[in-house]
Design an enzyme around this catalytic site. Structure first.
Site, PDB file in Angstrom:
ATOM      1  N   ARG A  35      57.722 -14.323   4.639  1.00 46.24           N
ATOM      2  CA  ARG A  35      59.041 -14.883   4.327  1.00 46.24           C
ATOM      3  C   ARG A  35      59.202 -16.299   4.876  1.00 46.24           C
ATOM      4  NH1 ARG A  35      62.544  -9.322   4.918  1.00 46.24           N
ATOM      5  NH2 ARG A  35      62.459  -8.841   2.703  1.00 46.24           N
ATOM      6  N   LYS A 197      61.965   8.424  -7.756  1.00 45.65           N
ATOM      7  CA  LYS A 197      63.087   9.130  -8.384  1.00 45.65           C
ATOM      8  C   LYS A 197      63.682   8.422  -9.593  1.00 45.65           C
ATOM      9  CE  LYS A 197      64.780  11.663  -4.414  1.00 45.65           C
ATOM     10  NZ  LYS A 197      65.858  11.774  -3.451  1.00 45.65           N
ATOM     11  N   GLY A 353      61.726  -2.666  -4.459  1.00 50.18           N
ATOM     12  CA  GLY A 353      61.322  -1.484  -3.694  1.00 50.18           C
ATOM     13  C   GLY A 353      59.938  -1.605  -3.099  1.00 50.18           C
ATOM     14  N   GLY A 376      65.788  -5.191  -2.949  1.00 50.07           N
ATOM     15  CA  GLY A 376      67.089  -4.825  -3.500  1.00 50.07           C
ATOM     16  C   GLY A 376      67.608  -5.852  -4.489  1.00 50.07           C
TER      17      GLY A 376
HETATM   18  P1  AMP Z   1      60.256   3.555  -5.110  1.00 54.04           P
HETATM   19  O1  AMP Z   1      60.750   2.989  -3.805  1.00 54.04           O
HETATM   20  O2  AMP Z   1      61.302   4.227  -5.916  1.00 54.04           O
HETATM   21  O3  AMP Z   1      59.458   2.546  -5.888  1.00 54.04           O
HETATM   22  O4  AMP Z   1      59.293   4.758  -4.738  1.00 54.04           O
HETATM   23  C1  AMP Z   1      58.097   4.577  -4.059  1.00 54.04           C
HETATM   24  C2  AMP Z   1      57.619   5.886  -3.528  1.00 54.04           C
HETATM   25  O5  AMP Z   1      57.366   6.785  -4.605  1.00 54.04           O
HETATM   26  C3  AMP Z   1      56.323   5.778  -2.774  1.00 54.04           C
HETATM   27  O6  AMP Z   1      56.586   6.013  -1.422  1.00 54.04           O
HETATM   28  C4  AMP Z   1      55.445   6.858  -3.399  1.00 54.04           C
HETATM   29  O7  AMP Z   1      54.770   7.619  -2.443  1.00 54.04           O
HETATM   30  C5  AMP Z   1      56.423   7.709  -4.154  1.00 54.04           C
HETATM   31  N1  AMP Z   1      55.786   8.436  -5.261  1.00 54.04           N
HETATM   32  C6  AMP Z   1      55.092   7.941  -6.275  1.00 54.04           C
HETATM   33  N2  AMP Z   1      54.604   8.914  -7.062  1.00 54.04           N
HETATM   34  C7  AMP Z   1      55.008  10.086  -6.526  1.00 54.04           C
HETATM   35  C8  AMP Z   1      54.811  11.458  -6.871  1.00 54.04           C
HETATM   36  N3  AMP Z   1      54.103  11.805  -7.948  1.00 54.04           N
HETATM   37  N4  AMP Z   1      55.362  12.391  -6.076  1.00 54.04           N
HETATM   38  C9  AMP Z   1      56.082  12.024  -5.001  1.00 54.04           C
HETATM   39  N5  AMP Z   1      56.308  10.749  -4.623  1.00 54.04           N
HETATM   40  C10 AMP Z   1      55.783   9.788  -5.380  1.00 54.04           C
END
Ligand code: AMP
Length: 395
Positions: A35, A197, A353, A376
């Site tokens: 940064r 999610k 993210g 974010g």
């Molecule tokens: P995000 O912050 O929404 O981009 O989510 C990232 C997180 O999603 C990471 O920590 C991954 O470990 C998790 N992730 C990715 N694929 C899977 C999966 N098939 N099952 C559980 N967690 C997952």
């Protein structure tokens, strides 16, 4: 869009909002200076014009004054990165700060103490912002990481510089990159959305359906879409209350002529563990007690084909649980496909993210066209929101 290139800073004091919210170790040493590096070009341009820089930032989430979160800890690192010995003042408003600013000479840099030592910063307090505004002739916002916050230093202060406010190089680059993906994109446009999610990505998906030709849905989100279509997902992460939403998204995509690509096979494991037993499973028929933790080989072959066709690529979120080596292959493979596409002329943007962590961990940061500095802020941009920090400069 006004940037620092539209101003000559000779004999001027630039009040710059930077994002120096860097990680520190137990000895208060900076462990990742990305940064600070990102703000360098803005600071150098102003110094080379013959001006001086007053830098303001937050660090962490202090509740009031707290030595642990003092920006004093980073003075040496900033000096080293910029190549100029940085001065420091132990507050960010008030008489002593105004005096330090008055004494600042052309070519010098002054770093203010953590803005969040004052509750007024996050509250977006106007009187506090007015005090900040006394510390410079021209206001520069170069902090994309906080551009989605309507705080005193990121947005409110701009109103005290009606004609003398602009974006720094970093923030301008972020805005241009998002624009290149969402508005002025070369077709076909692909978005890859992975991560855990559906619920945290839903607004992004809805917004980008109007902007893309292809959408790859991967990671943990896969299973909500699969179960909604009648598949068996075993123990895979799945949001049952979002299944209707998933079906709606598929309908909308069809209506808008967006091609959706979802894994057809997965690396399934018998536990959420790097050393778990694994098997390749059909995504529609994951055995009971097994869970999908990465994209399988057929899915990756499909994704490679899609990536190769596209001229603009947005990547947000890993394809699997990349933190565990056994389930990182899909994310690494995708990084390689995007690397190749970029070499062949595609514009690729990674952001939001955890994607940035994944991209850095696997060495793709230099191989894509741009890696966003704001998690974010990037997500909110992709959701189609106007960010207060950007709006305050534009209007
Ligand atoms: P995000 O912050 O929404 O981009 O989510 C990232 C997180 O999603 C990471 O920590 C991954 O470990 C998790 N992730 C990715 N694929 C899977 C999966 N098939 N099952 C559980 N967690 C997952």
């Amino acid at each position: 869009m006004k940037t620092i290139n539209d101003f000559n800073f000779e004999d001027k004091k630039a009040l710059i909002r930077v994002d120096f919210n860097v990680p520190l170790n137990d000895e208060f040493k900076v462990t990742d200076d990305t940064r600070i590096q990102s703000a360098k070009s803005t600071i150098i341009k102003i110094l080379e014009d013959g001006g001086s820089c007053v830098l303001m930032s937050h660090l962490g989430r202090p509740k009031g004054v707290d030595e642990k979160f003092s920006l004093q800890h980073i003075v040496d690192k900033v000096s080293e990165v910029i190549g100029v010995q940085v001065k420091f003042v132990n507050d960010c408003v008030g008489a002593s700060v105004e005096e330090a600013v008055a004494n600042l000479k052309n070519g010098e840099i002054l770093l203010l103490e953590n803005l969040r030592f004052h509750g007024e910063e996050k509250a977006g307090d106007k009187a506090f912002a007015e005090q900040l505004s006394k510390l410079g002739d021209i206001y520069v916002n170069d902090a994309f990481g906080t551009a989605h916050r309507a705080h005193a230093s990121t947005a409110v202060v701009a109103q005290f510089f009606p004609e003398k406010k602009c974006f720094g190089h970093l923030l301008a680059k972020e805005i241009e990159s998002i624009d290149k993906v969402l508005n002025n994109s070369e077709k076909p446009v692909l978005a890859v959305l992975g991560g855990a999610k559906v619920s945290s990505k839903i607004t992004v998906i809805e917004n980008i359906l109007d902007k893309v030709d292809h959408l790859i849905i991967g990671g943990g989100m896969t299973f909500t879409f699969i179960k909604a279509q009648g598949g068996k997902v075993g123990d895979s992460i799945c949001e049952d209350d979002k299944m209707d939403l998933a079906l709606e998204i598929l309908e909308k995509a069809k209506a808008k002529n967006v091609q959706i690509h979802i894994p057809v096979d997965v690396v399934a494991a018998n536990a959420f563990d790097n050393n778990a037993e694994t098997q390749i499973a059909d995504v529609m028929a994951i055995p009971d007690n097994w869970q999908g933790l990465d994209a399988g080989p057929k899915s990756l072959a499909n994704f490679e084909e899609v990536v190769n066709q596209c001229k603009t690529i947005l990547w947000n979120g890993p394809l699997g649980v990349f933190e565990m080596e056994s389930f990182a292959k899909g994310t690494i493979a995708l990084g390689n496909y995007i690397d190749n596409a970029t070499k062949n002329g595609a514009f690729s943007l990674v952001g939001g993210g955890d994607s940035v962590a994944a991209v850095k961990q696997f060495g793709f940061a230099d191989k894509v066209s741009y890696v966003s500095t704001g998690g974010g802020a990037m997500l909110e941009s992709l959701e189609g929101k106007v960010l207060p920090g950007i709006d305050a400069i534009l209007n």
